[in-house]
Design a protein around this motif. Sequence first.
Motif, short mmCIF file in Angstrom:
data_model
loop_
_atom_site.label_atom_id
_atom_site.label_comp_id
_atom_site.label_asym_id
_atom_site.label_seq_id
_atom_site.Cartn_x
_atom_site.Cartn_y
_atom_site.Cartn_z
N TYR A 1 -23.41 -14.68 -28.26
CA TYR A 1 -22.64 -15.65 -26.87
C TYR A 1 -22.91 -15.02 -24.96
O TYR A 1 -23.18 -13.74 -25.46
N PRO A 2 -23.70 -15.92 -24.87
CA PRO A 2 -23.07 -14.62 -23.60
C PRO A 2 -22.32 -14.00 -22.82
O PRO A 2 -21.15 -14.57 -22.84
N ALA B 1 -29.34 -18.78 -8.92
CA ALA B 1 -28.15 -17.49 -9.78
C ALA B 1 -27.81 -18.14 -11.20
O ALA B 1 -28.30 -19.62 -12.33
N LYS B 2 -27.76 -17.22 -11.75
CA LYS B 2 -26.89 -17.41 -13.18
C LYS B 2 -25.13 -17.74 -13.31
O LYS B 2 -25.01 -16.48 -12.85
N VAL B 3 -24.39 -18.33 -14.48
CA VAL B 3 -22.70 -17.48 -14.12
C VAL B 3 -22.41 -18.36 -15.75
O VAL B 3 -23.20 -19.13 -16.33
N VAL B 4 -21.69 -17.55 -15.96
CA VAL B 4 -20.87 -17.52 -17.16
C VAL B 4 -19.36 -18.99 -17.50
O VAL B 4 -18.61 -17.88 -16.00
N ILE B 5 -19.71 -19.17 -17.29
CA ILE B 5 -18.55 -19.91 -16.98
C ILE B 5 -17.90 -20.80 -19.06
O ILE B 5 -18.74 -21.67 -19.29
N ALA B 6 -16.82 -20.40 -19.52
CA ALA B 6 -16.46 -21.00 -20.81
C ALA B 6 -16.93 -20.79 -21.78
O ALA B 6 -17.88 -21.72 -22.98
N THR B 7 -17.98 -19.23 -21.60
CA THR B 7 -18.61 -18.73 -23.01
C THR B 7 -19.73 -19.18 -22.42
O THR B 7 -20.65 -19.31 -23.72
N LYS B 8 -20.49 -20.36 -21.77
CA LYS B 8 -22.12 -20.91 -21.69
C LYS B 8 -22.48 -20.62 -20.35
O LYS B 8 -22.02 -20.13 -19.16
N GLN B 9 -23.51 -20.10 -20.47
CA GLN B 9 -23.92 -19.51 -19.74
C GLN B 9 -25.13 -20.77 -18.87
O GLN B 9 -25.59 -21.64 -19.12
N HIS B 10 -24.68 -21.01 -17.21
CA HIS B 10 -25.41 -22.12 -16.55
C HIS B 10 -26.43 -21.58 -15.50
O HIS B 10 -26.08 -20.02 -15.23
N LEU B 11 -27.31 -22.11 -15.35
CA LEU B 11 -27.76 -21.77 -14.22
C LEU B 11 -27.31 -23.02 -12.77
O LEU B 11 -26.93 -23.99 -12.90
N ALA B 12 -27.81 -22.17 -12.02
CA ALA B 12 -26.23 -22.66 -10.46
C ALA B 12 -27.28 -22.54 -9.03
O ALA B 12 -28.10 -21.33 -9.16
N LYS C 1 -16.51 -7.54 -24.18
CA LYS C 1 -15.73 -8.38 -23.43
C LYS C 1 -14.48 -7.55 -23.26
O LYS C 1 -14.44 -6.62 -23.78
N THR C 2 -14.12 -8.35 -22.25
CA THR C 2 -12.82 -7.21 -21.59
C THR C 2 -11.74 -8.19 -21.87
O THR C 2 -11.72 -9.56 -21.74
N ALA C 3 -10.32 -7.34 -21.40
CA ALA C 3 -9.44 -8.48 -21.27
C ALA C 3 -9.49 -9.44 -20.00
O ALA C 3 -9.41 -10.65 -20.53
N THR C 4 -9.80 -9.03 -18.77
CA THR C 4 -10.09 -9.98 -17.72
C THR C 4 -10.81 -11.37 -18.12
O THR C 4 -10.48 -12.51 -18.23
N ALA C 5 -12.16 -10.85 -18.93
CA ALA C 5 -12.74 -11.76 -19.22
C ALA C 5 -12.14 -12.31 -20.02
O ALA C 5 -12.74 -14.08 -19.92
N LYS C 6 -11.49 -11.98 -21.14
CA LYS C 6 -11.34 -13.00 -22.19
C LYS C 6 -10.26 -13.89 -21.50
O LYS C 6 -10.59 -15.14 -22.14
N LYS C 7 -9.46 -13.48 -20.93
CA LYS C 7 -8.63 -14.38 -20.18
C LYS C 7 -8.88 -15.65 -19.36
O LYS C 7 -8.73 -16.94 -19.27
N SER C 8 -10.15 -15.74 -18.47
CA SER C 8 -10.62 -15.96 -17.14
C SER C 8 -11.67 -17.22 -17.88
O SER C 8 -11.22 -17.90 -17.81
N GLY C 9 -12.42 -16.84 -19.35
CA GLY C 9 -13.53 -17.67 -19.95
C GLY C 9 -12.51 -18.12 -20.37
O GLY C 9 -12.39 -19.70 -20.35
N ALA C 10 -11.52 -18.02 -21.10
CA ALA C 10 -10.35 -18.67 -21.90
C ALA C 10 -9.41 -19.89 -20.02
O ALA C 10 -9.35 -21.52 -21.27
N THR C 11 -9.00 -19.44 -19.27
CA THR C 11 -9.15 -20.69 -19.08
C THR C 11 -9.67 -21.22 -17.54
O THR C 11 -9.95 -22.74 -17.85
N ALA C 12 -10.56 -20.17 -18.10
CA ALA C 12 -11.79 -21.65 -16.85
C ALA C 12 -12.22 -22.85 -18.48
O ALA C 12 -12.92 -23.91 -18.42
#
Length: 312
Positions: A87-88, A142-153, A285-296
């Motif tokens: 996973y990214p 740019a590259k960004v990860v939203i909801a565990t999926k990497q995107h070009l943006a 994964k960090t606590a912040t990343a996991k929580k924010s990823g789930a929210t997104a």
Amino acid sequence: MATGSRTLWKGAITFGLVHIPVGLHTASTEQGVDFDWLDKRSMDPVGYKRINKRTGKEIDKDDIVKGVEYEDGKYVVISPDEIEAIYPRTTQTIEIQRFIDANEIPFLYLERPYYVAPINKGQKVYALLREVLSKTGKVGLAKVVIATKQHLAALVPSGEVLVLNLLRWGDEVKPLTGLDLPAAGVKGAKVTAAEMKMAEQLVKDMSGKWNPDEFKDEFRHAVMKVVEKKVKAGDTETVIQPEEEAPAEGAEIIDLTELLTRSLKGGKAAKPAGAPAKKTAGPGKTATAKKSGATAKKATRKKAPGGARKAA
């Protein structure tokens, strides 16, 4: 900027050694009519069952594995641990890879826009990036990860706001192979001068200013009139939906002038002020990343036909 939407996640835009703390907001809404399935006896949402397509029988979720079809009818099964390992990594950053001319990206690649707003005293450096992009006619790729999926943006200035527009990857855009297209150019397409002149006049007569408010989804508006009529008549039902999680906090900014100077000298990326969240269970994964990823993920998840939610 008032978007009327909650923050999907808080993180940062990075380029060189510059670190801009920002929040990501949804910039578009799905306006089509969404007919959910409901149980008429209890008004509970109705979803899909897990059905074996060959036997027609329902199966338990523990008996489901994930497979990738590599040839017609042939699959490779991927375990949860293997999926977790590749996973990214959720970094909560919009990492600008390069700056390109704004007109280089065809409309074909544009997918979904998000508003990007400054947080944690990042207004000045946010404004600097916005203004320099506007002045130079560039956008940030740019590259960004939203909801565990990497995107070009593409990070694009639009008036007062920076817009992060997700792009399709190059291999997601189909080639023109197999399309029966006329030859390029007026002569190649055998268009006469008279035809071209009349077409140009018609285009001129039909030209006008861009005003999105002039165009409506007529079907949706007709359905919503029926809905409003039923609401006024008291012909309604109540369906309880679960509450959303709160977004996580982002990082802080460090000295802008120093970072710009070091970036121009080719310095290595500096660790932003504000210590990152401590790691919890799960590699990378960090606590912040996991929580924010789930929210997104909740915020961007689409409904399947019939109101059922697609499983991740």
